[in-house]
Scaffold this motif. Structure first.
Motif, PDB file in Angstrom:
ATOM      1  N   ASP A   1       0.928   4.177  -2.998  1.00 15.31           N
ATOM      2  CA  ASP A   1       0.732   5.563  -2.598  1.00 15.31           C
ATOM      3  C   ASP A   1       1.754   6.409  -3.108  1.00 15.31           C
TER       4      ASP A   1
ATOM      5  N   ALA B   1       1.624   9.207  -6.107  1.00 12.63           N
ATOM      6  CA  ALA B   1       1.516  10.536  -5.443  1.00 12.63           C
ATOM      7  C   ALA B   1       1.623  11.645  -6.317  1.00 12.63           C
TER       8      ALA B   1
ATOM      9  N   ARG C   1       0.757  -1.160   0.112  1.00 11.63           N
ATOM     10  CA  ARG C   1      -0.076   0.215  -0.014  1.00 11.63           C
ATOM     11  C   ARG C   1       1.051   1.333  -0.137  1.00 11.63           C
TER      12      ARG C   1
END
Length: 282
Positions: free
Chosen positions: A13, A17, A9
């Protein structure tokens, strides 16, 4: 260019981003791996829909029932990443089970597929669509895509995922892509790899049955069903699970207008599904 491969995870991200910061449109193509040209078509369509294409590769345990093929489902991550590269994916998210189900598979909150998740495929595989919709909801939360792309080969799944996005207000547009077929009409499927040569020949009866049904669509749903059933009945080695005609939203078939013919059958120990669009009474 090689896609970015992420497994957690946090890495997902981090990989997304910069794109999120500039408001880049993101498309998600959820898969279980063992990718083929049908998946490549989904990835290419995703590239038409968004600036960034994320392919997820995750063999989701909660959509398999007891005695199904969870343990032997093909896993070939290196080859899958190669196909993703050729088809234009930017990110491949290939999580372990605990990244998707921190509490463990089948625990915590799950998604009820509703009445249309308990017919056809759902009648044969009672927990299947709960598992599918739960993992799609989780992947949508992790990736936060603008668009998700699914194949029409899994038509009931496409209808239910579309309803999931609508009913749970996911701010997600679901796009369906036509089924990709082999030269003999057999729908491309990861499970085709299980078929031996004789089974491969028998499996082509599914697409022939759909073609026969389409040829009788002007005469109505009963004629469509009967025509498809005749093809399947005269093909040795094909054990029909279900054959049904519905409207496009899986409700009972109309007397005239758009409809869908759906079939599932076992060829040896391999279970296959297929479907086609109809225009009844046209």
């Amino acid at each position: 260019m090689r896609p970015l491969l992420v497994r957690t995870r946090l890495d997902l991200d981090a990989g997304l981003a910069a794109h999120r910061a500039v408001g880049a449109r993101i498309a998600l193509v959820p898969t279980m791996g063992a990718l083929h040209e049908g998946h490549a078509a989904l990835l290419r369509r995703a590239g038409d829909e968004a600036a960034l294409v994320v392919a997820s590769i995750f063999v989701n345990p909660t959509q398999f029932g007891p005695g199904e093929d969870l343990d032997r489902y093909p896993r070939q991550l290196a080859a899958d990443v190669d196909l993703c590269a050729r088809a234009g994916a930017d990110v491949v998210f290939a999580p372990e089970v605990d990244a998707v189900y921190p509490e463990g598979p089948g625990r915590g909150i799950t998604v009820d597929p509703g009445a249309y998740g308990r017919v056809l495929e759902g009648a044969s595989r009672p927990d299947h669509f709960s598992g599918v919709l739960t993992v799609v909801a989780k992947l949508s939360g992790l990736v936060r895509p603008d668009v998700a792309v699914f194949g029409e080969k899994d038509y009931q799944q496409l209808v239910l995922v579309t309803a999931l996005a609508r009913d749970l207000c996911l701010r997600l547009r679901v796009v369906g892509v036509p089924t990709v077929r082999a030269d003999d009409g057999l729908a491309l499927s990861s499970r085709n790899a299980y078929l031996d040569p004789a089974g491969r020949r028998a499996a082509a009866a599914l697409s022939r049955a759909l073609t026969a049904g389409v040829q009788h669509q002007r005469s109505g749903a009963a004629s469509v069903h009967a025509a498809a059933e005749r093809v399947l009945a005269r093909t040795p080695g094909v054990d029909v699970d279900y054959l049904g005609v519905t409207d496009p939203a899986l409700a009972p078939a109309p007397e005239s207008g758009p409809a869908r013919l759906l079939v599932a059958a076992r060829v040896g120990d391999t279970r296959l599904i297929d479907n086609t669009a109809l225009l009844l009474g046209g």
